[in-house]
Scaffold this motif. Structure first.
Motif, PDB file in Angstrom:
ATOM      1  N   MET A 194      -9.740   1.490   6.995  1.00 25.10           N
ATOM      2  CA  MET A 194      -9.667   2.412   5.873  1.00 25.10           C
ATOM      3  C   MET A 194      -8.245   2.931   5.680  1.00 25.10           C
ATOM      4  O   MET A 194      -7.714   2.956   4.559  1.00 25.10           O
ATOM      5  CB  MET A 194     -10.626   3.588   6.087  1.00 25.10           C
ATOM      6  N   TRP A 195      -7.590   3.328   6.768  1.00 28.41           N
ATOM      7  CA  TRP A 195      -6.219   3.827   6.636  1.00 28.41           C
ATOM      8  C   TRP A 195      -5.280   2.747   6.106  1.00 28.41           C
ATOM      9  O   TRP A 195      -4.409   3.020   5.265  1.00 28.41           O
ATOM     10  CB  TRP A 195      -5.716   4.363   7.973  1.00 28.41           C
ATOM     11  N   VAL A 196      -5.438   1.522   6.583  1.00 35.65           N
ATOM     12  CA  VAL A 196      -4.559   0.450   6.109  1.00 35.65           C
ATOM     13  C   VAL A 196      -4.861   0.114   4.648  1.00 35.65           C
ATOM     14  O   VAL A 196      -3.942  -0.156   3.856  1.00 35.65           O
ATOM     15  CB  VAL A 196      -4.660  -0.790   7.015  1.00 35.65           C
ATOM     16  N   ALA A 197      -6.128   0.167   4.264  1.00 37.28           N
ATOM     17  CA  ALA A 197      -6.478  -0.063   2.855  1.00 37.28           C
ATOM     18  C   ALA A 197      -5.876   1.032   1.971  1.00 37.28           C
ATOM     19  O   ALA A 197      -5.398   0.757   0.858  1.00 37.28           O
ATOM     20  CB  ALA A 197      -7.994  -0.107   2.690  1.00 37.28           C
ATOM     21  N   ARG A 198      -5.879   2.261   2.452  1.00 35.37           N
ATOM     22  CA  ARG A 198      -5.225   3.344   1.706  1.00 35.37           C
ATOM     23  C   ARG A 198      -3.724   3.071   1.587  1.00 35.37           C
ATOM     24  O   ARG A 198      -3.127   3.244   0.517  1.00 35.37           O
ATOM     25  CB  ARG A 198      -5.441   4.683   2.414  1.00 35.37           C
ATOM     26  N   TYR A 199      -3.128   2.646   2.692  1.00 33.53           N
ATOM     27  CA  TYR A 199      -1.695   2.343   2.682  1.00 33.53           C
ATOM     28  C   TYR A 199      -1.377   1.251   1.653  1.00 33.53           C
ATOM     29  O   TYR A 199      -0.424   1.372   0.868  1.00 33.53           O
ATOM     30  CB  TYR A 199      -1.242   1.903   4.074  1.00 33.53           C
ATOM     31  N   ILE A 200      -2.147   0.185   1.669  1.00 30.85           N
ATOM     32  CA  ILE A 200      -1.903  -0.924   0.742  1.00 30.85           C
ATOM     33  C   ILE A 200      -1.983  -0.452  -0.702  1.00 30.85           C
ATOM     34  O   ILE A 200      -1.177  -0.846  -1.554  1.00 30.85           O
ATOM     35  CB  ILE A 200      -2.905  -2.075   1.007  1.00 30.85           C
ATOM     36  N   LEU A 201      -2.941   0.418  -1.013  1.00 29.70           N
ATOM     37  CA  LEU A 201      -3.089   0.913  -2.384  1.00 29.70           C
ATOM     38  C   LEU A 201      -1.907   1.800  -2.774  1.00 29.70           C
ATOM     39  O   LEU A 201      -1.385   1.690  -3.895  1.00 29.70           O
ATOM     40  CB  LEU A 201      -4.402   1.686  -2.523  1.00 29.70           C
ATOM     41  N   GLU A 202      -1.479   2.673  -1.867  1.00 26.43           N
ATOM     42  CA  GLU A 202      -0.337   3.537  -2.191  1.00 26.43           C
ATOM     43  C   GLU A 202       0.925   2.715  -2.412  1.00 26.43           C
ATOM     44  O   GLU A 202       1.707   2.974  -3.332  1.00 26.43           O
ATOM     45  CB  GLU A 202      -0.112   4.560  -1.079  1.00 26.43           C
ATOM     46  N   ARG A 203       1.138   1.714  -1.552  1.00 27.42           N
ATOM     47  CA  ARG A 203       2.325   0.878  -1.701  1.00 27.42           C
ATOM     48  C   ARG A 203       2.261   0.067  -2.986  1.00 27.42           C
ATOM     49  O   ARG A 203       3.273  -0.137  -3.667  1.00 27.42           O
ATOM     50  CB  ARG A 203       2.471  -0.048  -0.486  1.00 27.42           C
ATOM     51  N   LEU A 204       1.073  -0.384  -3.359  1.00 25.54           N
ATOM     52  CA  LEU A 204       0.900  -1.125  -4.602  1.00 25.54           C
ATOM     53  C   LEU A 204       1.226  -0.245  -5.803  1.00 25.54           C
ATOM     54  O   LEU A 204       1.789  -0.712  -6.806  1.00 25.54           O
ATOM     55  CB  LEU A 204      -0.532  -1.654  -4.691  1.00 25.54           C
ATOM     56  N   GLY A 205       0.879   1.037  -5.704  1.00 25.63           N
ATOM     57  CA  GLY A 205       1.184   1.955  -6.795  1.00 25.63           C
ATOM     58  C   GLY A 205       2.670   2.063  -7.080  1.00 25.63           C
ATOM     59  O   GLY A 205       3.076   2.317  -8.226  1.00 25.63           O
ATOM     60  N   GLU A 206       3.508   1.868  -6.046  1.00 26.40           N
ATOM     61  CA  GLU A 206       4.956   1.905  -6.242  1.00 26.40           C
ATOM     62  C   GLU A 206       5.386   0.850  -7.271  1.00 26.40           C
ATOM     63  O   GLU A 206       6.287   1.083  -8.086  1.00 26.40           O
ATOM     64  CB  GLU A 206       5.674   1.646  -4.923  1.00 26.40           C
ATOM     65  N   LYS A 207       4.743  -0.290  -7.204  1.00 25.31           N
ATOM     66  CA  LYS A 207       5.095  -1.417  -8.074  1.00 25.31           C
ATOM     67  C   LYS A 207       4.828  -1.104  -9.543  1.00 25.31           C
ATOM     68  O   LYS A 207       5.551  -1.583 -10.429  1.00 25.31           O
ATOM     69  CB  LYS A 207       4.279  -2.636  -7.620  1.00 25.31           C
ATOM     70  N   TYR A 208       3.805  -0.280  -9.786  1.00 22.07           N
ATOM     71  CA  TYR A 208       3.384  -0.008 -11.157  1.00 22.07           C
ATOM     72  C   TYR A 208       3.718   1.405 -11.634  1.00 22.07           C
ATOM     73  O   TYR A 208       3.356   1.788 -12.746  1.00 22.07           O
ATOM     74  CB  TYR A 208       1.875  -0.234 -11.279  1.00 22.07           C
ATOM     75  N   GLY A 209       4.405   2.185 -10.796  1.00 20.92           N
ATOM     76  CA  GLY A 209       4.727   3.549 -11.197  1.00 20.92           C
ATOM     77  C   GLY A 209       3.512   4.448 -11.269  1.00 20.92           C
ATOM     78  O   GLY A 209       3.450   5.363 -12.106  1.00 20.92           O
ATOM     79  N   ILE A 210       2.536   4.203 -10.384  1.00 18.29           N
ATOM     80  CA  ILE A 210       1.274   4.945 -10.376  1.00 18.29           C
ATOM     81  C   ILE A 210       1.105   5.625  -9.018  1.00 18.29           C
ATOM     82  O   ILE A 210       1.332   5.011  -7.974  1.00 18.29           O
ATOM     83  CB  ILE A 210       0.075   4.001 -10.624  1.00 18.29           C
ATOM     84  N   ASP A 211       0.687   6.886  -9.036  1.00 20.15           N
ATOM     85  CA  ASP A 211       0.351   7.588  -7.799  1.00 20.15           C
ATOM     86  C   ASP A 211      -1.150   7.503  -7.555  1.00 20.15           C
ATOM     87  O   ASP A 211      -1.947   7.447  -8.501  1.00 20.15           O
ATOM     88  CB  ASP A 211       0.754   9.062  -7.887  1.00 20.15           C
ATOM     89  N   VAL A 212      -1.516   7.523  -6.268  1.00 24.90           N
ATOM     90  CA  VAL A 212      -2.927   7.593  -5.877  1.00 24.90           C
ATOM     91  C   VAL A 212      -3.205   9.021  -5.432  1.00 24.90           C
ATOM     92  O   VAL A 212      -2.526   9.545  -4.543  1.00 24.90           O
ATOM     93  CB  VAL A 212      -3.252   6.608  -4.734  1.00 24.90           C
ATOM     94  N   GLU A 213      -4.160   9.663  -6.065  1.00 24.24           N
ATOM     95  CA  GLU A 213      -4.507  11.052  -5.748  1.00 24.24           C
ATOM     96  C   GLU A 213      -5.771  11.063  -4.895  1.00 24.24           C
ATOM     97  O   GLU A 213      -6.854  10.730  -5.362  1.00 24.24           O
ATOM     98  CB  GLU A 213      -4.735  11.850  -7.041  1.00 24.24           C
ATOM     99  N   TRP A 214      -5.590  11.450  -3.613  1.00 26.55           N
ATOM    100  CA  TRP A 214      -6.712  11.459  -2.677  1.00 26.55           C
ATOM    101  C   TRP A 214      -7.441  12.798  -2.630  1.00 26.55           C
ATOM    102  O   TRP A 214      -8.543  12.862  -2.089  1.00 26.55           O
ATOM    103  CB  TRP A 214      -6.219  11.123  -1.269  1.00 26.55           C
TER     104      TRP A 214
END
Length: 338
Positions: A194-214
């Motif tokens: 779960m933590w690594v999946a969260r990490y992957i999503l946050e890092r992916l957001g960098e590519k698109y200029g999107i933040d993930v709000e937990w």
């Protein structure tokens, strides 16, 4: 021998919500044969992550799980525990001492919001979009837009490539809200993924200029909050179970309700109001297919003579899955099986 890129991932010392941190180490090795035992212990400056003082800032990173990283040639993601310089667990290391049992299975349903320019993705610059109703599992640009779908699909592929047991995705009840599901056997395995999946999503957001709000209630008012509904089953629950055991188990969950709430994520009082598919934070309840209860009982559980899994709906989207899984296990352990 190839140059391998190891991305060490850990949780910092910020409260009440730890942040994900990472940095890259280059080592030599055979990417086809590289394994967790080949990953060296590393270090970092704990004074910059709320984990040490400047006059004694060294902290260690102990590798605990290894995943292929599809975004890099010869890349790996290294989930790590934080240790003190003497090799003992750091006080912020929630993984090191939790209760674990490989025969207890967890399925985490991680809800979250995509944010852009300080508001949920798809919200107008001023005001609000149409009320929630059509967004859950929605289809079409007016319901889910285009960018969010691209993000969740790419996240899904990256997780699968990493070997994470990602089980599905869907748009959620509020505009800009989504969910992914992770399944694992044992507290540490499930929570690592779960933590690594969260990490992957946050890092992916960098590519698109999107933040993930937990956070669990980023939009006040008549909008759903975000949970991390936690499905769980022990070997006994799957193979024997029974109504009598189930009722004793629910009595134990009621008795330890406050201890659960204490580790089920910050600001849960904003989300657990008795509205928007939740039970009030000061109450404990369980019900058949009842999304407004603390523990939801699937029809399959009752139809199988009270065998199978149950869903704890109280953990919120920012909760630490290590602590959630361990707390569930601790309560289960108080109920005799004979």
């Amino acid at each position: 021998m190839a140059k391998l890129k190891l991305e060490y991932i850990w949780l910092d010392g910020y409260t009440p919500i730890a942040n994900l941190r990472s940095k890259t180490k280059i080592v030599e090795g055979d990417p086809a044969k590289f394994a967790l035992d080949d990953v060296p212990v590393w270090g970092f400056d704990g004074s910059s992550t709320q984990q040490a003082e400047g006059r004694s800032s060294d902290c260690l990173l102990k590798p605990v799980a290894l995943y292929p990283d599809a975004t890099r040639k010869n890349g790996f993601l290294v989930m790590s525990e934080v240790l003190l310089p003497d090799g003992t667990p750091h006080p912020t290391n929630t993984r090191a001492t939790i209760l674990d049992d490989a025969d207890t299975w967890f399925g985490f349903e991680q809800e979250y919001f995509f944010f852009k320019n300080g508001r949920p993705l798809g919200f107008p610059a001023e005001g609000f979009p149409p009320p929630q109703g059509r967004y859950y599992t929605g289809v079409g640009y007016k319901n889910v837009g285009d960018l969010a779908r691209q993000l969740v699909e790419e996240h899904l592929d990256l997780c699968i490539h990493a070997g994470i047991n990602h089980e599905g995705i869907n748009a959620e009840v509020a505009k800009g809200q989504w969910e992914f599901q992770i399944f694992g056997k044992g507290s540490k395995t499930a929570a690592d993924e779960m933590w690594v999946a969260r990490y992957i999503l946050e890092r992916l957001g960098e590519k698109y200029g999107i933040d993930v709000e937990w956070t669990c209630k980023p939009i006040r008012g008549d909008w759903n909050g975000s949970g991390m509904h936690s499905n769980f089953s022990t070997k006994f629950m799957r193979e024997k179970g029974g109504k009598e055991y189930f009722e004793k188990l629910m009595d134990a969950f009621r008795k330890h309700h406050d201890e659960h709430i204490a580790v089920y994520g910050p600001d849960n009082h904003l989300r657990l109001t008795g509205l928007h598919e939740t039970q009030s934070i000061d109450k404990f309840s369980y019900g058949l297919a009842d999304r407004g209860s603390s523990i939801r009982i699937p029809h399959s559980f009752v139809n199988s003579a009270y065998k199978g899994y149950l869903e704890d709906r109280r953990p919120n989207s920012a909760a630490d899955p290590y602590l959630v899984a361990s707390r569930i296990l601790k309560t289960i352990a108080t109920v005799p099986t004979s």
